[in-house]
Scaffold this active site. Structure first.
Site, short mmCIF file in Angstrom:
data_model
loop_
_atom_site.label_atom_id
_atom_site.label_comp_id
_atom_site.label_asym_id
_atom_site.label_seq_id
_atom_site.Cartn_x
_atom_site.Cartn_y
_atom_site.Cartn_z
N GLY A 1 -27.47 13.67 41.66
CA GLY A 1 -27.87 14.36 40.43
C GLY A 1 -28.56 13.40 39.47
O GLY A 1 -28.71 12.21 39.76
N PRO A 2 -29.02 13.95 38.31
CA PRO A 2 -29.76 13.12 37.35
C PRO A 2 -28.87 12.15 36.57
O PRO A 2 -27.67 12.39 36.41
CB PRO A 2 -30.36 14.16 36.40
CG PRO A 2 -29.44 15.33 36.50
CD PRO A 2 -28.87 15.33 37.88
N VAL A 3 -29.49 11.06 36.09
CA VAL A 3 -28.77 10.06 35.29
C VAL A 3 -29.49 9.91 33.94
O VAL A 3 -30.72 9.79 33.91
CB VAL A 3 -28.75 8.69 36.00
CG1 VAL A 3 -27.97 7.68 35.19
CG2 VAL A 3 -28.15 8.82 37.40
N ASP B 1 -23.24 2.63 50.90
CA ASP B 1 -24.66 2.77 50.60
C ASP B 1 -25.19 1.54 49.86
O ASP B 1 -25.89 1.66 48.86
CB ASP B 1 -24.89 4.04 49.78
CG ASP B 1 -26.34 4.53 49.89
OD1 ASP B 1 -27.08 4.04 50.77
OD2 ASP B 1 -26.73 5.39 49.09
N1 LIG Z 1 -25.36 2.36 35.02
C1 LIG Z 1 -26.68 2.45 35.00
N2 LIG Z 1 -27.42 1.78 34.10
C2 LIG Z 1 -28.76 1.89 34.08
N3 LIG Z 1 -29.47 2.64 34.93
C3 LIG Z 1 -28.80 3.33 35.86
C4 LIG Z 1 -27.38 3.28 35.94
N4 LIG Z 1 -26.98 4.07 36.99
C5 LIG Z 1 -28.10 4.59 37.51
N5 LIG Z 1 -29.19 4.16 36.84
C6 LIG Z 1 -30.58 4.51 37.14
O1 LIG Z 1 -30.68 5.91 37.30
C7 LIG Z 1 -31.55 6.24 38.37
C8 LIG Z 1 -30.83 7.17 39.35
O2 LIG Z 1 -29.72 6.47 39.88
P1 LIG Z 1 -28.80 7.02 41.04
O3 LIG Z 1 -27.78 5.98 41.31
O4 LIG Z 1 -28.30 8.37 40.70
O5 LIG Z 1 -29.78 7.25 42.23
P2 LIG Z 1 -30.44 6.26 43.27
O6 LIG Z 1 -29.55 5.08 43.48
O7 LIG Z 1 -31.83 6.00 42.81
O8 LIG Z 1 -30.48 7.18 44.55
P3 LIG Z 1 -29.28 7.63 45.53
O9 LIG Z 1 -28.31 8.44 44.75
O10 LIG Z 1 -29.96 8.44 46.55
O11 LIG Z 1 -28.65 6.37 46.06
C9 LIG Z 1 -31.98 4.92 39.00
O12 LIG Z 1 -33.25 4.60 38.53
C10 LIG Z 1 -30.99 3.92 38.49
O13 LIG Z 1 -31.56 2.64 38.35
#
Ligand SMILES: Nc1ncnc2c1ncn2[C@@H]1O[C@H](COP(=O)(O)OP(=O)(O)OP(=O)(O)O)[C@@H](O)[C@H]1O
Length: 408
Positions: A64-66, A177
């Site tokens: 999902g979105p962050v 992962d």
């Molecule tokens: N704690 C955090 N602080 C700053 N940026 C974050 C944080 N967690 C996630 N992000 C950013 O949010 C975006 C989405 O992160 P997310 O972990 O949901 O997906 P992902 O790692 O890109 O993909 P997947 O879930 O398929 O592994 C990414 O660009 C990530 O760098």
């Protein structure tokens, strides 16, 4: 002030706050009391993220979105809105999330807490200011920021974070992962492992298992991808791939022309065997390498971690030890890397293993067909049909990277 408020007041003393006479208001104290319990109200998160405005969106992963946000106390947060597919009940979610908030290490992204609002489940993480490692490592303009010292520190930091997850947290957490995109860098370039324990919070049910996205191509240990056999050694394998990527600056992809039709692991292994290991070092960092033994140790570590036989791969404790020795201690000779879809030859006396493949009975089975590397994941999807129900589910769930449940 009541006894319980006094207690929370003491707990929050280290935090700096707004401007009431005593330094903080009753509301502040109440808010922090809630945070101590690791729960956030939805309203708090709406306020922190400007109602989840698009401009606050950091990105979107498979869960999902962050969104970026800022709490009233000044802390910056990243809020992950879990998508609705999970079959997990609220009680289970809360139990797992509470456990994960206890996971605290310098090299692991801190989970501050969580929120449940109707069907919504949200996770609140510490905000890590720099982008993820992949955005530096694989972009020509930005990779210069990663000199050898920084890369070596990242290799060490991730090893320590993983060791903590495997051996020193409340119970063994297999990440499943580990990849450059899941390593976040803070303002001092300290690496932080993100997305740990998500499998606990977001288990797949049978129906989702078959439809969810593929796992992270190039990072998954062959025994896990092909047969669903999961152990800490699957993380060790992914870590080995990550280390090779940091050394070479190349993604593990068979389509990279640098590998002449091979893939990163075979290419590196062959160069290493020919004693030409320096040739694999990313030219961008070559001039910043002061201690060549350091690079050699990292290459050896990466090749030991990516060996086909999981039992031959070192534990993360051993990895941390190998990386910390000055001068480097004796290290084993790496055997062939494990490539999904390939076969490996077991070396040395055969010990009992929980993972049996046809390959083990094939003494000439060291051939690696790198040409089918890119298609292996798709093949694996159907090849799991004869596996056990759990293994099948595990392997197939991972084909979309959204990990199945942890063994508790
Ligand atoms: N704690 C955090 N602080 C700053 N940026 C974050 C944080 N967690 C996630 N992000 C950013 O949010 C975006 C989405 O992160 P997310 O972990 O949901 O997906 P992902 O790692 O890109 O993909 P997947 O879930 O398929 O592994 C990414 O660009 C990530 O760098």
């Amino acid at each position: 002030m009541s006894k319980s408020k006094n207690f929370f007041y003491n707990l929050i003393k280290p935090f700096k706050f707004g401007s009431t006479r005593e330094g903080r208001s009753e509301d502040d104290i109440q808010n922090l009391a809630t945070q101590e319990q690791r729960t956030f109200s939805y309203e708090t998160l709406v306020a922190a993220t400007n109602n989840f405005q698009a401009f606050n969106k950091l990105g979107e992963g498979g869960f999902g979105p962050v969104y970026k946000g800022k709490l009233n106390d000044g802390r910056e947060i990243a809020v992950k809105k879990l998508s609705h597919g999970s079959s997990q009940g609220k009680t289970q979610f809360v139990a797992e999330a509470k456990l994960l908030t206890r996971v605290q290490h310098r090299n692991v992204v801190n989970l501050f807490g969580y929120c449940i609002h109707g069907r919504e489940k949200l996770l609140v993480y510490e905000y890590v200011p720099r982008e993820s490692l992949d955005k530096f490592l694989f972009r020509s303009k930005k990779k210069e920021g990663l000199d050898w010292k920084r890369r070596f520190d990242i290799i060490n930091g991730v090893a320590r974070g993983l060791l903590y997850l495997h051996e020193h947290s409340h119970n063994c957490i297999i990440h499943r992962d580990i990849k450059a995109a899941n390593i976040l860098l803070d303002e001092k370039w300290v690496p932080k492992i993100a997305d740990f324990g998500l499998a606990r919070l977001f288990p797949e049910d049978e129906t989702h298992v078959n439809t969810r996205v593929a796992g992270t191509h190039g990072y998954m240990a062959p025994e896990y991808l092909m047969h669903g056999h999961l152990s800490v050694k699957a993380d060790v394998y992914s870590y080995g791939v990550l280390v090779l990527e940091l050394i070479t600056g190349h993604r593990n992809s068979s389509s990279d022309p640098a590998f002449n039709g091979d893939n990163l692991l075979n290419w590196a292994y062959k160069l290493y065997k020919k004693g030409r290991w320096l040739e694999m070092v990313d030219p961008t960092v070559a001039s910043s390498v002061e201690i060549t033994e350091q690079v050699e140790v990292c290459i050896r570590v990466s090749l030991l971690c990516t060996q086909g036989d999981p039992q031959l791969r070192p534990t993360m404790a051993r990895v941390v030890l190998m990386l910390s020795k000055k001068p480097p201690s004796h290290m084993e000779e790496p055997t062939r890397p494990g490539i999904p879809g390939s076969r490996y030859r077991r070396t040395g006396p055969r010990s009992h293993t929980s993972f049996t493949t046809d390959d083990e009975n094939d003494s000439s089975a060291s051939h690696v067909d790198s040409s089918n590397y890119d298609t292996t994941i798709a093949t694996a999807t159907s090849s799991t049909s004869s596996a056990t129900r759990t293994s099948s589910a595990t392997a197939q769930a991972d084909l979309r990277g959204k990990r199945p449940m942890l063994p508790s």
